[in-house]
Write an enzyme that holds these catalytic residues in place. Structure first.
Site, PDB file in Angstrom:
ATOM      1  N   ASN A 110       3.630  19.623 -10.062  1.00  0.00           N
ATOM      2  CA  ASN A 110       3.740  18.254  -9.549  1.00  0.00           C
ATOM      3  C   ASN A 110       2.423  17.829  -8.925  1.00  0.00           C
ATOM      4  OD1 ASN A 110       5.065  15.792  -8.849  1.00  0.00           O
ATOM      5  ND2 ASN A 110       5.249  16.523  -6.746  1.00  0.00           N
ATOM      6  N   HIS A 112       1.044  15.158  -6.099  1.00  0.00           N
ATOM      7  CA  HIS A 112       1.554  14.351  -4.984  1.00  0.00           C
ATOM      8  C   HIS A 112       0.385  13.684  -4.261  1.00  0.00           C
ATOM      9  CE1 HIS A 112       4.214  13.017  -1.805  1.00  0.00           C
ATOM     10  NE2 HIS A 112       3.251  13.373  -0.962  1.00  0.00           N
ATOM     11  N   SER A 139      -2.560  16.413  -4.033  1.00  0.00           N
ATOM     12  CA  SER A 139      -2.272  17.847  -4.135  1.00  0.00           C
ATOM     13  C   SER A 139      -1.545  18.146  -5.439  1.00  0.00           C
ATOM     14  CB  SER A 139      -1.339  18.285  -2.992  1.00  0.00           C
ATOM     15  OG  SER A 139      -1.858  17.933  -1.737  1.00  0.00           O
ATOM     16  N   ASP A 148       8.326  18.256  -2.328  1.00  0.00           N
ATOM     17  CA  ASP A 148       6.878  18.237  -2.077  1.00  0.00           C
ATOM     18  C   ASP A 148       6.440  19.439  -1.240  1.00  0.00           C
ATOM     19  OD1 ASP A 148       6.699  15.832  -3.488  1.00  0.00           O
ATOM     20  OD2 ASP A 148       7.051  14.642  -1.683  1.00  0.00           O
TER      21      ASP A 148
HETATM   22  C1  GAR Z   1       0.105   9.177  -8.676  1.00  0.00           C
HETATM   23  O1  GAR Z   1      -0.725   8.741  -7.622  1.00  0.00           O
HETATM   24  C2  GAR Z   1       0.908  10.386  -8.253  1.00  0.00           C
HETATM   25  O2  GAR Z   1       0.246  11.193  -7.318  1.00  0.00           O
HETATM   26  C3  GAR Z   1       2.105   9.738  -7.621  1.00  0.00           C
HETATM   27  O3  GAR Z   1       2.410   8.644  -8.420  1.00  0.00           O
HETATM   28  C4  GAR Z   1       1.193   8.145  -8.984  1.00  0.00           C
HETATM   29  C5  GAR Z   1       1.406   7.980 -10.469  1.00  0.00           C
HETATM   30  O4  GAR Z   1       0.368   7.223 -11.027  1.00  0.00           O
HETATM   31  N1  GAR Z   1       3.211  10.643  -7.567  1.00  0.00           N
HETATM   32  C6  GAR Z   1       4.149  10.598  -6.627  1.00  0.00           C
HETATM   33  O5  GAR Z   1       4.169   9.774  -5.748  1.00  0.00           O
HETATM   34  C7  GAR Z   1       5.206  11.674  -6.769  1.00  0.00           C
HETATM   35  N2  GAR Z   1       6.003  11.713  -5.602  1.00  0.00           N
HETATM   36  P1  GAR Z   1       0.225   7.068 -12.589  1.00  0.00           P
HETATM   37  O6  GAR Z   1       1.581   6.608 -13.129  1.00  0.00           O
HETATM   38  O7  GAR Z   1      -0.828   6.018 -12.764  1.00  0.00           O
HETATM   39  O8  GAR Z   1      -0.174   8.386 -13.148  1.00  0.00           O
END
Ligand code: GAR
Length: 221
Positions: A110, A112, A139, A148
């Site tokens: 994952n 995060h 992370s 998480d």
């Molecule tokens: C990313 O910033 C990722 O870290 C976050 O969602 C975004 C996805 O962006 N993930 C979370 O919040 C998971 N809990 P993307 O769709 O442009 O790749």
């Protein structure tokens, strides 16, 4: 070159990390075969991005199922049918149940958007700004049943700038993620990274702390 590792990528939104991963694969830097792009939101822009890279996609909105349990069963069936050996969560905004996690032991990564263990959960950019932190980041960790909270592998840090909004900060974090996540996935795909009894090993050495990157190009907006 390593034999490409079959993987599934799960996402809910824009799919910019999916794009960064697919680009790393296309350029020959990442020995991964994306067998499945699975999304839980109909109309998510990431679906189109996955199709642009000829990744087989499936969209499984939770509202099409009688229960969350049934939805997750369908997700697992799609992953298993694809032959994926690694599950890449890239902005997949669903909490996974224990049954799912134990079905893919030590095989779920994952991403995060915070320097865990700080700021698990949602709205990390807003919370970092409200706290007045000077550093933020992202992370990569193995997924366990603690939300998480799985063993950390690597982090990319970015500075918080004076006039940042949640949006400008999110963009800086995304830019760092686009380097961080393909790098870590590459370690896994090459067999350099493993988890044993909650301990992360990189090149057979136990990691005392996550590998920390201050990536070039992330100093400015
Ligand atoms: C990313 O910033 C990722 O870290 C976050 O969602 C975004 C996805 O962006 N993930 C979370 O919040 C998971 N809990 P993307 O769709 O442009 O790749």
């Amino acid at each position: 070159m390593n034999k490409p590792l079959p993987a599934a990528i799960l996402f809910s939104g824009t799919g910019s990390n999916l794009t960064a991963i697919a680009q790393a694969i296309a350029s020959g830097r990442l020995p991964v075969d994306l067998r499945l792009g699975l999304c839980d939101k109909s109309g998510a822009p990431g679906l189109e991005r996955a199709r642009e890279f000829a990744i087989p996609t499936v969209c499984l909105p939770v509202k099409n199922y009688a229960s969350r349990y049934d939805h997750e069963t369908a997700v697992m069936q799609a992953i298993d049918a694809s032959g994926a050996q690694l599950i890449i969560l890239a902005g997949y905004m669903r909490v996974l149940e224990g049954r799912f996690i134990s079905h893919y032991p030590n095989r779920i990564l994952n991403l995060h958007p915070s320097l865990l263990p700080a700021y698990p959960g949602l709205h990390t950019h807003e919370r970092v700004l409200a706290a007045g932190d000077t550093w933020h980041g992202s992370s990569v960790h193995f997924v366990t049943e603690t939300l998480d909270g799985g063993p950390l592998i690597a982090q990319a840090q970015v500075p918080v700038q004076k006039h940042d909004t949640p949006q400008t900060l999110a963009q800086r974090v995304l830019k760092a993620e686009h380097q961080l996540y393909p790098t870590v996935i590459g370690w896994y795909a090459k067999g350099w990274l493993r988890l044993h009894q909650d301990q992360v090993f990189l090149h057979d050495l136990p990691l005392a702390n996550p590998v920390r990157f201050a990536l070039p190009g992330t100093e400015e907006g």
